[in-house]
Design an enzyme around this catalytic site. Structure first.
Site, PDB file in Angstrom:
ATOM      1  N   LYS A   1     -11.307   7.128  -9.717  1.00 26.46           N
ATOM      2  CA  LYS A   1     -10.821   5.826 -10.122  1.00 26.46           C
ATOM      3  C   LYS A   1     -11.451   4.672  -9.830  1.00 26.46           C
ATOM      4  O   LYS A   1     -11.737   3.889 -10.670  1.00 26.46           O
ATOM      5  CB  LYS A   1      -9.333   5.481  -9.049  1.00 26.46           C
TER       6      LYS A   1
ATOM      7  N   ARG B   1       1.076   3.506  -5.334  1.00 28.87           N
ATOM      8  CA  ARG B   1       1.163   4.614  -4.864  1.00 28.87           C
ATOM      9  C   ARG B   1       2.177   5.301  -4.602  1.00 28.87           C
ATOM     10  O   ARG B   1       2.153   6.469  -4.002  1.00 28.87           O
ATOM     11  CB  ARG B   1       0.131   4.262  -3.391  1.00 28.87           C
TER      12      ARG B   1
ATOM     13  N   ARG C   1     -19.323  12.112  -0.247  1.00 27.29           N
ATOM     14  CA  ARG C   1     -19.481  10.745  -1.089  1.00 27.29           C
ATOM     15  C   ARG C   1     -20.171   9.922   0.116  1.00 27.29           C
ATOM     16  O   ARG C   1     -19.818   9.731   1.285  1.00 27.29           O
ATOM     17  CB  ARG C   1     -17.920  10.419  -1.254  1.00 27.29           C
TER      18      ARG C   1
ATOM     19  N   ARG D   1     -17.070   7.132   4.705  1.00 29.33           N
ATOM     20  CA  ARG D   1     -15.823   6.526   4.698  1.00 29.33           C
ATOM     21  C   ARG D   1     -15.278   7.399   5.903  1.00 29.33           C
ATOM     22  O   ARG D   1     -15.333   8.782   6.092  1.00 29.33           O
ATOM     23  CB  ARG D   1     -15.098   6.593   3.753  1.00 29.33           C
TER      24      ARG D   1
ATOM     25  N   ARG E   1      -4.610  13.368   2.908  1.00 30.35           N
ATOM     26  CA  ARG E   1      -4.548  12.364   1.820  1.00 30.35           C
ATOM     27  C   ARG E   1      -4.124  13.088   0.371  1.00 30.35           C
ATOM     28  O   ARG E   1      -3.383  12.422  -0.313  1.00 30.35           O
ATOM     29  CB  ARG E   1      -5.941  11.789   1.527  1.00 30.35           C
TER      30      ARG E   1
END
Ligand code: AMP
Length: 214
Positions: free
Chosen positions: A13, A88, A127, A160, A171
């Protein structure tokens, strides 16, 4: 056009919203980025959400709604907006509708970026981002030229806090339970387009542009 990108963590996204910003001059509103900025600044909001985010849980609807409201109002944007990571859950989606309606706007188009959850763990654990310029990398799929160093600005790359495997699993559960019902919500309104998120980013971009008619 007010647009929403739906999809689990790691579906791309943020990457796609950045393309919309750079190539089509969309206003990119990411509640995750706003909250991380608050944490980095050490603001009262940052202190409030830090632990919740580190656990991969959702922060309260009031907080994110206030952030979106403020950004929409201060930008004065009436069109070419991409919402990334918001709404969300159903309550947020309904509040967004109310907020937009009060300015005679509506959500015009929603793209759901869909991908096998098993692919997401590898995508997310690898990431890395540059806190200085915001550039994104991946240790395997898009490594920086020099290990741990940003190609664009020379900053030190970071991972992160919520991109660790245990938090990612939580998550993904939060996404399944709270966010995935939005697919049906927007489908019932005739706004939903589905895009295969396992493709290369450029191919995903092409489908998003097509869905948005841009
Ligand atoms: P993201 O960068 O979109 O993956 O968001 C990172 C984290 O920020 C999430 O796991 C939540 O803790 C929080 N967050 C971001 N957007 C929202 C939202 N719309 N509602 C609640 N929490 C959010």
């Amino acid at each position: 056009m007010i647009t929403v990108l739906l999809g689990p963590p790691g579906s791309g996204k943020g990457t796609q919203a950045k393309v919309l910003k750079e190539e089509k001059h969309f206003l990119h509103l990411s509640t995750g980025d706003m909250l991380r900025a608050a944490i980095q600044q050490g603001s009262p909001l940052g202190l409030k959400v830090k632990d919740i985010m580190a656990r991969g849980e959702l922060v309260s609807d009031d907080i994110v709604l206030a952030l979106i409201k403020e950004k929409l109002e201060t930008s004065g944007a009436k069109t070419n907006v991409v919402l990334d990571g918001f709404p969300r859950n159903l309550a947020q989606a309904k509040s967004l509708d109310d907020l937009l309606r009060s300015s005679s706007m509506i959500v015009d188009k929603v793209v759901s970026i869909e991908i096998d959850p098993r692919e997401l763990i590898e995508r997310l654990t690898g990431r890395r981002t540059c806190p200085t310029c915001g550039a994104g990398f991946h240790v395997k799929f898009q490594p920086p030229k020099k290990d741990g160093i940003c190609d664009s600005c020379g900053g030190s790359l970071v991972q992160r806090k919520d991109d660790t495997e245990t938090v990612i699993v939580d998550r993904l559960k939060v996404f399944e339970q709270q966010t995935s019902p939005l697919r049906e919500y927007y489908q019932n309104k005739g706004l939903l387009a589905v895009v295969d998120g396992s493709q290369k980013p450029v191919a995903v971009t092409k489908e998003i542009f097509k869905a948005f008619g841009i």
